[in-house]
Design an enzyme around this catalytic site. Sequence first.
Site, short mmCIF file in Angstrom:
data_model
loop_
_atom_site.label_atom_id
_atom_site.label_comp_id
_atom_site.label_asym_id
_atom_site.label_seq_id
_atom_site.Cartn_x
_atom_site.Cartn_y
_atom_site.Cartn_z
N ILE A 30 0.76 -1.31 0.07
CA ILE A 30 -0.05 0.04 0.08
C ILE A 30 1.01 1.21 0.06
CG2 ILE A 30 -1.88 -1.21 1.36
CD1 ILE A 30 -1.28 0.42 3.76
N ASN A 31 0.33 2.25 -0.63
CA ASN A 31 1.06 3.57 -0.30
C ASN A 31 0.09 4.80 0.05
OD1 ASN A 31 1.28 3.02 -3.61
ND2 ASN A 31 1.81 5.14 -3.67
N ASP A 32 -0.01 5.97 -0.66
CA ASP A 32 -0.88 6.91 -0.40
C ASP A 32 -2.33 6.70 0.15
OD1 ASP A 32 1.47 7.51 -1.84
OD2 ASP A 32 0.51 9.17 -3.26
N GLN B 120 -3.89 3.58 -2.14
CA GLN B 120 -3.13 2.97 -3.38
C GLN B 120 -2.68 1.95 -2.92
OE1 GLN B 120 -1.80 5.38 -6.46
NE2 GLN B 120 -3.95 5.43 -5.86
N TRP C 214 -4.12 6.62 -10.02
CA TRP C 214 -3.03 7.19 -8.83
C TRP C 214 -3.90 8.08 -7.89
CZ3 TRP C 214 2.27 8.05 -11.71
CH2 TRP C 214 2.63 7.06 -12.01
N SER C 215 -3.17 8.69 -7.08
CA SER C 215 -3.77 9.48 -5.88
C SER C 215 -4.69 10.64 -6.35
CB SER C 215 -2.51 9.86 -5.12
OG SER C 215 -2.06 8.73 -4.68
N ARG D 173 -0.07 15.72 -10.98
CA ARG D 173 -0.87 14.65 -10.47
C ARG D 173 -1.36 15.01 -9.16
NH1 ARG D 173 4.34 12.32 -11.24
NH2 ARG D 173 5.43 12.10 -9.19
N ASP D 174 -2.20 14.23 -8.48
CA ASP D 174 -2.50 14.36 -7.24
C ASP D 174 -3.51 15.33 -6.73
OD1 ASP D 174 -0.80 12.08 -7.00
OD2 ASP D 174 0.65 13.42 -5.98
N ASP E 13 9.08 14.95 -4.12
CA ASP E 13 9.58 13.80 -4.55
C ASP E 13 10.93 13.56 -4.52
OD1 ASP E 13 8.79 11.16 -5.54
OD2 ASP E 13 9.23 11.92 -8.04
#
Length: 590
Positions: free
Chosen positions: A60-62, A78, A121-122, A185-186, A275
């Site tokens: 898992i991530n964000d 994620q 994605w996020s 993104r995001d 990042d």
Amino acid sequence: MSASNIIYVLLLIVLANIINNGVDAKHKVFHELQSKSKSLESVSPLHRTSYHFQPPRNWINDPNGPMLYKGIYHLFYQYNPKGAVWGNIVWAHSVSKDLINWEALEPAIYPSKWFDINGTWSGSATNVPGKGPVILYTGITENHTQIQNYAIPQDLSDPYLKKWIKPDDNPIVQPNHGENGSAFRDPTTAWFNKQDGYWRILVGSKKNHRGVAYMYKSRNFKNWVKTKRPLHSKAKTGMWECPDFFPVSVTDKKNGLDTSYNGPNIKHVLKVSLDLTRYEYYTLGKYNTKKDRYIPDGKTPDGWDGLRFDYGNFYASKTFFDDMKKRRILWGWANESDTVEDDVLKGWAGVQLIPRTVLLDTSGKQLVFWPIEEIESLRGKNVQMNNQKMEMGQSFEVKGITPAQVDVDVTFNVGSLEKAETFDTSYTTKPLELCNKKGSNVSGGIGPFGLITLATSDLEEYTPVFFRVFKDVLTKKPKVLMCSDAKPSTLETDTGSDQKQMMYKPSFGGFVDVDLADGKISLRSLIDHSVVESFGAKGKTVITSRVYPTKAVGEKAHLFVFNNGSQPVTVESLNAWNMQKPQKMNQGAH
Ligand SMILES: *[C@@H]1O[C@H](CO)[C@@H](O)[C@H](O)[C@H]1NC(C)=O
Ligand SMILES: *[C@@H]1O[C@H](CO)[C@@H](O)[C@H](O)[C@H]1NC(C)=O
Ligand SMILES: *[C@@H]1O[C@H](CO)[C@@H](O)[C@H](O)[C@H]1NC(C)=O
Ligand SMILES: *[C@@H]1O[C@H](CO)[C@@H](O)[C@H](O)[C@H]1NC(C)=O
Ligand SMILES: *[C@@H]1O[C@H](CO)[C@@H](O)[C@H](O)[C@H]1NC(C)=O
Ligand SMILES: *[C@H]1O[C@@H](CO)[C@H](O)[C@@H](O)[C@@H]1NC(C)=O
């Protein structure tokens, strides 16, 4: 290395470059590993957390789109349904009534249409009055362009919002006005400006090396146009991931504010995830809605040396406003600090940290964070310690609990500041270096003192979390350093071959803005097998470490308080509670 090996490696590098084209650091692809899923039985329980948010297995991530809807808390995240490394990312979906017990639903969003066929994605959720929740997320197209899409619930009467629709008029925002489509993104939660009737969102990006938060506005939540200027940008900070933008009250020290709130006596917070360094920072400032400008306060540095939500392992965080309890809650992801090989062997990677409430500190200069009150419902057996004086080199064990799974809250009294070490002004921007140089075994005047977590009885392995008090010669004010040191946390040595990554055992550090007028400073740690989440001075400075002891595990772990400074320090009060496992933690996840 033989010639054929060299050619093979070169080929791999070329291949990796082709495959990873435009893919940033977080999105590291391990092709041969990304679909090696483990059956539940083979997931290693060693180092797995007991009361942190985790699915039963895999990567898992964000945290994505946290929100409250019809009395139900939603968390998306994620998730790789096929393995314990990054890849095949979908929006997994869990729901809860208390932010402690979680039920896993089917993934809400996964690649299926041209506008997200190579990635979902996020993103964030916004409760749009009259429409219900709308998710904005980043889709990856077949040509690897990052674009912003929306998704809506199929059935607004279902409080669990089980099914999500991605309408065909997506995307809503594309990088067709000079934005970099590989770094775009995001999207944030939207906020509404009553004066001009527009919703606004941010999208994280970079322009050359400048980090940028582009802003878009819309009246109907469908047609979005870019504003003349980005909300904010900063030279040389690189890609801004996961921006978050929200108001905090200057006067109300108890409640959070809705994301769209505007009025007197507020400040705004802009947080970005860098990042380049894989750390976050935030600024406090004034948001002028008429000019659509955000101006950080002069006092809060914008960049590498800025303020952080958490000075340790904490990334891609996101807040939401809990309308039921009138609080702003922060979710953040902690990755693993062991190696990719370890993750594949254990069958899981990544945890969401305990949600934290967010308020502006009374100083107005920073935020303060505190674990949500619900976590206290997991507290079981309690032990206490009071008025325990610790001379130099002394430590006391906290007995009668299970130290691998506790909530411990201690208040120290350091007495007079007379013998504190002198603070060298060159230290100001270097808490990390200071923690590395002056560990828990390097004696000072006042401190180091604090907790020794996840320890063997002889300190063969231990993770110390501690303070060290300096004195500023000019101002005569104390300067307090807080450290969480993973270096001595495990005996595991990296004996492996060249290919084997090293385990990541950093010492993390941050300063704590306290005047110690009454000599007191508190430290609370949430310890959960491989997580040590520590809150200094009631949440002014927070540090999370991930650690993997080999001996100080389960029943064999110990907890101590210690003082390695030349001056005595008193434990005024200490409370430690065994922490129970929540009854439900995502059983049946897909
Ligand atoms: C766009 O972003 C990608 C990914 O970070 C980077 O490799 C590329 O150099 C950027 N392009 C420009 C024109 O800045
Ligand atoms: C992109 O998506 C297609 C269709 O699902 C898939 O075959 C391909 O492997 C994907 N490529 C990458 C790099 O994810
Ligand atoms: C990639 O896809 C986007 C979205 O469909 C499109 O606007 C863009 O022109 C494409 N770029 C290239 C290089 O094909
Ligand atoms: C305190 O200092 C002594 C002497 O350097 C050292 O042996 C001990 O490990 C230290 N305690 C901690 C918690 O680091
Ligand atoms: C002090 O602790 C560090 C780990 O934090 C270790 O590397 C170092 O060898 C220790 N020094 C002494 C004198 O024990
Ligand atoms: C977590 O893992 C460690 C070790 O691999 C890296 O050094 C960090 O950069 C990484 N952190 C994030 C936020 O990805």
